[in-house]
Design a protein around this motif. Structure first.
Motif: not given
Length: 623
Positions: A530, A480, A490-491, A486-487, A525, A521
């Motif tokens: 993403g 990332s 979130g990941t 979000p990416c 993203a 996400i």
């Protein structure tokens, strides 16, 4: 020799074909990355030495008319499981797992006495397959983009031309206007082979319509999916095909400069591209006033540092510009403001390699392959728990089971097929219920998967699907770029949850949270990478939810992949009380008396497996 005009190109082509035909036999030693790692260059040198010693060597120089045997370094033949590979033409013999010690037999028997070396050929069910095209791995393939890979000298401009190379460019410059070229690509319905499947011709026509004196053509060779090596093999095995496709794209869009963005981890691909670009410039195919047509175009190579996110268009162009490779908000799209904020055609390697075929043979010919909405062929890298790993090319719409079981030869060691990850970290898992699914853009989208760049990772019954999801999420999280929350966050959170699950700390609530994070996400993203980051988790939760429940409720991994969930036990009826297990245990978790069954203290056991290897009676096992 500089080719000054289109007529001279035609004459050069005819002379090249004559020179190639003077080679009564052709020895094509695979010099793709996989076979090179297996020692194919040493085999090439040894075969060359033996052929030269016997006075059999021919060449492809136009000023010489010596007949004989041509030996050449080709690109990837595809059957990577069986490398190093050597192909003999015109018989089309394919020799497998060739070693230095086999070279004398190849020269003495095949090249001098026209006899096959059968022990080096593929055999199955008491049948020896002499011709490459008859081998089951190749028989159901349709090699169009990969046709030259493994059948020509990958570093020879002359040989590419002799095989019909640059005829499409000649046709475009001599017979077609830029819009006609764009329309031909539109009519063919060529869709981008980099994953998104966007119509290439539509993209080209949008760039052509832009009112700008400066436009660019960019080739995305930044192939970052785990298990994927299609673009690498095309760049190594047929670099002139990519160059020809890019020049045609430049002419069609009135662009004057092209860039090939290829990761630095592909040194052989970079070298072959450099040689090909240098040869094209030397012969007047690249540069000012190409073939006296009034059209000028040149190509440069940019090496990437291996960032997965640079496979995304705006991140890739930022990297070429010398900036950090990060996606930007769209619009404007790349066709409007791409490289250096100028209109840019951006396609991947395989897409450009299709272009000369379409221009040369026509859009109707191209639509004779594949499906109505996904015409043509697609190259796939098939890896994992399958017998025949390698590089393949099949018509779009070919059934998944045909790829895995007919071409791939089925699952290794007689195991049962479980799933296949398609499209890399951006793709999803397909299961046994999808084996009849046609491999095309639309069919895969309906089941929540995507072709991506074309990686196929086959998994058998011993694969833990929760660990598969964790592996791909770990890859995505590490790659990332961090630009959007979000990416970036979130990941990271999804990876933490998956790691807890495989370590026996997961709960049922975690499964709901994984689904909620996946949805967030995907919808928020910044870039396509993403938005698809959660796909492996979504698909495994959908098709293998029982394995997640087993991990979080029963605290068990039935495949014994997740070591934190494994228990090691001693079967008392098999234990002879030899004490070997207790002597190798690093934490003294095993106790007992000699000649009586030993036991394992589960609270002390660290599940290192030392006792499993030490026991001579197979009395210890994982449960």
């Amino acid at each position: 020799m500089i080719i000054n005009n289109l007529e001279e190109l035609q004459a050069f082509s005819e002379k090249s074909k004559q020179a190639l035909n003077r080679q009564r036999k052709k020895v094509l030693v695979c010099a793709g990355t996989g076979c090179v790692a297996g020692g194919s260059l040493e085999i090439y040198d040894r075969l060359g030495q033996l052929i030269k010693e016997r006075g059999l060597l021919a060449d492809l120089e136009l000023e010489h008319e010596k007949e004989g045997i041509g030996i050449k370094k080709s690109g990837c033949h595809g059957f990577c499981e069986m490398g190093p590979l050597v192909r003999i033409e015109p018989e089309n013999y394919l020799y497998l797992k060739v070693g230095i010690e086999d070279c004398e037999d190849i020269v003495e028997k095949t090249l001098m006495r026209d006899e096959p070396v059968e022990r080096l050929m593929f055999s199955a069910d008491n049948h020896i397959y002499k011709a490459q095209e008859d081998i089951p791995f190749y028989h159901k393939q349709t090699r169009m983009v990969l046709k030259n890979c493994g059948s020509i000298n990958a570093e020879s401009f002359t040989e590419y031309v002799a095989k019909g190379g640059y005829e499409a460019l000649r046709k475009a410059l001599l017979e077609m206007e830029p819009m006609e070229v764009c329309q031909s690509i539109i009519d063919s319905n060529l869709r981008g082979r980099g994953g998104g499947g966007y119509p290439a011709g539509r993209k080209w026509s949008q760039v052509l319509k832009q009112n700008s004196e400066v436009k660019y053509v960019v080739c995305n060779g930044d192939e970052g999916d785990p298990g994927a090596f299609m673009d690498r093999s095309i760049m190594e095995g047929d670099p002139h095909g990519i160059i020809e496709g890019m020049i045609i794209a430049g002419y069609a869009t009135k662009s004057t400069a092209g860039y090939i963005y290829v990761r630095a981890e592909y040194p052989l691909a970079v070298e072959r591209l450099r040689i090909a670009i240098g040869s094209a410039r030397k012969h007047g195919i690249l540069g000012k006033n190409i073939l006296n047509s009034g059209f000028s175009f040149d190509i440069n190579i940019n090496k990437g540092a291996g960032a997965f996110v640079c496979g995304e268009g705006s991140a890739l162009t930022a990297s070429i510009e010398g900036e950090r490779g990060m996606p930007r908000v769209k619009p404007p799209r790349t066709v409007e403001q791409g490289l250096w904020a100028k209109p840019t055609v951006l396609n991947n390697v395989e897409t450009f390699a299709n272009v000369p075929l379409i221009i040369k043979n026509g859009s109707d010919w191209y639509k004779g392959f594949g499906t109505e909405n996904s015409p043509g062929t697609k190259a796939f890298a098939i890896t994992g728990n399958v017998n025949n790993t390698g590089l393949i090319e099949v018509p779009m719409g070919t059934a998944l089971k045909e790829v895995i079981f007919d071409i791939g030869g089925g699952i290794k060691n007689g195991k049962k097929f479980k799933a296949v990850q398609i499209g890399g970290p951006s793709g999803g898992c397909l299961t046994e219920e999808h084996l009849d699914l046609p491999l095309d853009f639309d069919s895969l989208k309906k089941v929540g998967a995507m072709i991506g760049s074309g990686g196929l990772v086959v998994m058998d019954e011993d694969t833990c699907m929760v660990e598969v999801a964790r592996f791909f999420m770990n890859f995505t999280q590490n790659e990332s770029c961090g630009k959007c929350v979000p990416c970036r966050e979130g990941t990271k959170r999804m990876l933490e949850i998956l790691e807890n699950i495989v370590n026996g700390k997961g709960t049922l609530e975690d499964l709901d949270l994984l689904e909620e994070l996946s949805d967030t996400i995907s919808n928020t993203a910044l870039c396509g990478l993403g938005k698809s980051a959660a796909s492996p988790v979504v698909s495994t939760l959908k098709y293998f939810r029982n394995e997640y429940i087993e991990h979080v409720v029963d605290k068990k991994c039935s495949t014994h992949t997740c070591k934190a969930l494994a228990s090691i036990v001693i079967e008392s009826e098999k234990c002879k009380g030899c004490s070997k297990c207790s002597r190798v245990c690093p934490v003294n978790a095993i106790s007992g008396k000699i000649k009586e069954p030993f036991v394992i203290n589960k609270s002390k056991c660290i599940k290192c497996g030392a006792c499993l290897e030490a026991c001579p009676f197979n009395a210890i096992r994982e449960v």
